[in-house]
Design an enzyme around this catalytic site. Structure first.
Site, PDB file in Angstrom:
ATOM      1  CB  ILE A 191       6.603   0.789  -1.172  1.00  0.00           C
ATOM      2  CG1 ILE A 191       6.876   1.577   0.018  1.00  0.00           C
ATOM      3  CG2 ILE A 191       4.806   0.877  -1.403  1.00  0.00           C
ATOM      4  CD1 ILE A 191       7.194   2.946  -0.231  1.00  0.00           C
ATOM      5  CE1 TYR A 213       0.377   7.804 -13.951  1.00  0.00           C
ATOM      6  CE2 TYR A 213      -1.090   8.551 -15.967  1.00  0.00           C
ATOM      7  CZ  TYR A 213      -0.235   7.538 -15.070  1.00  0.00           C
ATOM      8  OH  TYR A 213      -0.011   6.405 -15.838  1.00  0.00           O
ATOM      9  CE  LYS A 261       3.472   7.450 -15.836  1.00  0.00           C
ATOM     10  NZ  LYS A 261       4.460   6.567 -15.402  1.00  0.00           N
ATOM     11  CB  ILE A 316      -3.733  -1.983 -18.769  1.00  0.00           C
ATOM     12  CG1 ILE A 316      -2.560  -0.909 -19.232  1.00  0.00           C
ATOM     13  CG2 ILE A 316      -3.361  -3.555 -18.670  1.00  0.00           C
ATOM     14  CD1 ILE A 316      -2.370  -1.369 -20.721  1.00  0.00           C
TER      15      ILE A 316
HETATM   16  N1  SER Z   1      -4.777   3.982 -16.642  1.00  0.00           N
HETATM   17  C1  SER Z   1      -3.998   5.192 -16.299  1.00  0.00           C
HETATM   18  C2  SER Z   1      -4.974   5.991 -15.505  1.00  0.00           C
HETATM   19  O1  SER Z   1      -6.139   6.068 -15.808  1.00  0.00           O
HETATM   20  C3  SER Z   1      -3.873   6.327 -17.606  1.00  0.00           C
HETATM   21  O2  SER Z   1      -2.457   5.725 -17.758  1.00  0.00           O
HETATM   22  O3  SER Z   1      -4.386   6.994 -14.709  1.00  0.00           O
END
Ligand code: SER
Length: 322
Positions: free
Chosen positions: A36, A143, A147, A173
């Site tokens: 976007i 969230y 998911k 990550i």
């Molecule tokens: N890294 C993500 C978060 O902290 C978790 O999937 O929202």
């Protein structure tokens, strides 16, 4: 390899590096980046880029038809911390984007779909250590709810319509090229940026909060590996548990001190502490390791060394250019 790939959410933390890796493998012209908003210069100049709102199915279809896309990696999502502030918006983006792409696969516009899930599918009632693939899943975040629902939609589209959708439950990550945004595990990225900039970090999670984490290179390799695996080896169509390492803010700070001896850390937990406390400390990923040979490469020492080396080099380059 005759696939043409569309990445939705290509300007984000994972999307930007995934795009570059896929461009190396499949060729720059075969990998269409979309988001976007525009991404970094490397992303924008190395191949096609399209502006797409992932909640607009027609917009996605137009780009699929324009470039004769065969695979979609749907990386657009609102992460855990931001989603707590905008629940409706998060649900709308995370769910509608997925249903759009699954529908396009069901309608045979594309052959294969990748969609990331997360450790956030687990909640306070899930086992905290070595959380199994199949266990109680009662997420306490918007969230996480999006998911876990998304995982079931993936499985449903696979079972009912034969859609080839593949998914991984990412841990936090860690990467240095593009900043993450709005996640709870983001501290483990910020800490490196602040260590290089200021030599200190104020953590929004408490010192002993243990969470599952992974280096970007490992995450990208897992993503491409699951997409390239033989169909018969993909036995789980909700989403695969995936693990590399687990650590606490205190442990990562100690590792950073091995490189930056006067580095200091303070702790001021905020609303994200509750989110982190609801998640597993470590993940059992035997299915991914058995079914499609997943193996991680980076441990905490290797991640820390690579992050600091790259961020220091980036800083030096900026100083040279001033
Ligand atoms: N890294 C993500 C978060 O902290 C978790 O999937 O929202």
């Amino acid at each position: 390899m005759n696939d043409t790939i569309l990445i939705i959410g290509a300007s984000g933390q994972i999307g930007s590096e995934l795009t570059q890796k896929l461009r190396k493998i499949y060729g720059n012209q075969q990998v269409i980046a979309s988001d976007i908003r525009e991404g970094n210069t490397e992303l924008m100049t190395s191949g096609h880029f399209e502006i797409i709102d992932a909640t607009n199915k027609e917009a996605i279809l137009k780009v699929i038809q324009k470039h004769q896309v065969t695979q979609v990696y749907l990386m657009a999502a609102m992460l855990s911390a931001t989603a707590e502030k905008y629940p409706q918006k998060a649900w709308n983006l995370n769910m509608n984007s997925l249903l759009n792409v699954l529908d396009l696969a069901k309608e045979k516009h594309i052959k294969q779909v990748y969609w990331p899930s997360s450790i956030a599918v687990f909640g306070p009632s899930s086992p905290k250590k070595n959380t199994p693939q199949k266990t109680i899943m009662e997420p306490s975040t918007v969230y996480g709810i999006s998911k876990v629902s998304g995982e079931h939609w993936c499985n449903y589209y696979h079972e009912k319509y034969g859609v080839d959708v593949r998914s991984i439950r990412y841990p936090g990550i860690i990467s240095w090229k593009t900043n993450p945004g709005g996640g709870t595990t983001d501290y483990a990225v910020d800490i490196f940026f602040k260590a290089i900039e200021n030599g200190s970090y104020d953590s929004f999670l408490s010192e002993n909060t243990r969470l599952p984490m992974m280096y970007m290179e490992d995450a990208i390799n897992a993503t491409i590996q699951i997409m390239q695996a033989n169909t018969k080896d993909i036995k789980i169509r909700t989403s695969y548990n995936l693990a590399a390492i687990s650590f606490t803010p205190k442990e990562i700070a100690n590792e950073i001190k091995k490189h930056i001896t006067d580095f200091t850390i303070t702790y001021h937990p905020d609303f994200r502490q509750e989110i982190a406390d609801s998640w597993p400390q470590s993940i059992a990923d035997i299915d991914a390791r058995t079914d499609w040979n997943w193996q991680h490469q980076f441990d905490l020492a290797a991640i820390t060394k690579d992050m600091i080396t790259n961020l220091q080099a980036q800083k030096n380059k900026k100083l040279e250019n001033v």
